[in-house]
Design a protein around this motif. Structure first.
Motif, PDB file in Angstrom:
ATOM      1  N   SER A  64       9.980  -7.322  -4.144  1.00  0.00           N
ATOM      2  CA  SER A  64      10.143  -8.229  -5.056  1.00  0.00           C
ATOM      3  C   SER A  64       9.136  -8.038  -6.174  1.00  0.00           C
ATOM      4  O   SER A  64       9.183  -7.983  -7.450  1.00  0.00           O
ATOM      5  CB  SER A  64       9.921  -9.701  -4.517  1.00  0.00           C
ATOM      6  N   SER A  68       9.825  -6.973 -10.088  1.00  0.00           N
ATOM      7  CA  SER A  68       9.334  -7.759 -11.174  1.00  0.00           C
ATOM      8  C   SER A  68       8.639  -6.878 -12.241  1.00  0.00           C
ATOM      9  O   SER A  68       8.811  -6.969 -13.388  1.00  0.00           O
ATOM     10  CB  SER A  68       8.181  -8.596 -10.384  1.00  0.00           C
ATOM     11  N   PHE A 221       7.228 -11.155 -16.727  1.00  0.00           N
ATOM     12  CA  PHE A 221       6.915 -10.984 -15.387  1.00  0.00           C
ATOM     13  C   PHE A 221       7.033 -12.079 -14.465  1.00  0.00           C
ATOM     14  O   PHE A 221       7.210 -12.204 -13.161  1.00  0.00           O
ATOM     15  CB  PHE A 221       5.338 -10.483 -15.198  1.00  0.00           C
ATOM     16  N   PHE A 241      12.959 -11.604  -7.761  1.00  0.00           N
ATOM     17  CA  PHE A 241      11.704 -11.364  -8.360  1.00  0.00           C
ATOM     18  C   PHE A 241      10.645 -12.265  -7.508  1.00  0.00           C
ATOM     19  O   PHE A 241      11.229 -12.977  -6.631  1.00  0.00           O
ATOM     20  CB  PHE A 241      11.552 -11.586  -9.806  1.00  0.00           C
TER      21      PHE A 241
END
Length: 292
Positions: A64, A68, A221, A241
């Protein structure tokens, strides 16, 4: 003896009070919860760093994290050059064109975040959406639900549409602040358009672009609503993410692991922000030529 009056600091107290209640106290509370197993607020159980150990030792966390960072890198590599290019075009355009484009390109910035994915889901809908119908008429098979690259395309294009104005407006403001004498001197020296951009326009945009770069990284992000509404991390976790992992923990009422994941997320963002500040904060001293 000269006396110093520091009562001006009293003007900062309202801001300090607000930051304390909306930032510092919640951070302290979340940090405390990250060391507990919360069956209920009245019956916490101390687990120490167990939640942190579970997070940093799982492959899911690093997958993840990589997704991201990859998403942030893609949107920044598209939005920054595109925004600068549009600002350069506006700098050579008529005032009416400039005003119209700036208004149109900043409208998405005021659209609520939860409305953005709904707008784009309708836009790419093959039954009612303009883009969906065009893709259908052209014979292009576009399936964002079960095709990972297509899901990424939707997220990147949607994010660019939403935030491109944040790059264009500061870039255009930086270019507009350049005195005409700089361009006149460049014309006398026979400078090309690339040299004008490299040595005149880009340095003027450096400060605003560094601010935009940091803001856009932090926003991209921490993307959550858009990615969740588009495909909820799918297909097969291709768009899962860090923010979506955190959302799953909260929805499952796993408050201890969610708090630990929040702190890890916070530390990552702060580390990147600190590294960015350290990299852009060092400036070379101006070299002063001696007068002859």
């Amino acid at each position: 003896m000269k006396q110093y009056d520091n009562r001006a600091w009293l003007l900062v107290l309202p801001a300090l009070v607000i930051v304390t209640f909306v930032g510092i106290l919640p951070l302290i509370a979340v940090t405390n919860y990250s060391f507990l197993d919360l069956f209920s607020l009245n019956n916490p159980y101390w687990v120490g760093i167990e939640w942190y150990r579970n997070i940093v030792t799982t492959e899911r966390f690093y997958s993840s994290l990589g997704r991201s960072f990859l998403f942030s890198a893609i949107v920044l590599s598209i939005q920054l050059p595109l925004g600068i290019w549009i600002a350069l075009l506006l700098q050579r355009s008529h005032r009416f064109v400039v005003s119209t484009v700036l208004v149109l390109i900043t409208i998405p910035l005021v659209v609520p975040w939860n409305m953005i994915p709904m707008i784009w889901l309708n836009f790419i809908n093959p039954n009612v959406g303009l883009a969906g119908r065009i893709l259908g008429w052209s014979g292009v098979g576009f399936d964002y639900k079960f095709n990972a690259p297509h899901t990424w395309i939707v997220l990147v294009v949607m994010d660019t549409w939403h935030w491109l104005g944040l790059v264009v407006v500061p870039s255009y403001a930086g270019i507009s602040s350049i005195p005409p004498a700089y361009y006149q001197a460049a014309a006398i020296d026979g400078a090309s358009r690339w040299h004008i951009f490299r040595f005149i326009q880009l340095p003027k945009m450096k400060t605003v672009l560094s601010m935009v770069l940091l803001l856009r990284f932090m926003d991209s992000f921490m993307i959550y609503i858009e990615a969740f509404r588009i495909n909820a991390g799918g297909p097969n976790g291709a768009t899962a993410f860090l923010s979506l992992d955190l959302g799953e923990e909260i929805q499952a009422f796993n408050y201890g692991p969610a708090a630990a994941r929040s702190i890890v997320y916070f530390l990552i963002v702060m580390t990147v922000a600190w590294a960015f500040k350290a990299a852009t904060g060092t400036r070379k001293p101006l070299a002063i030529e001696p007068v002859r």
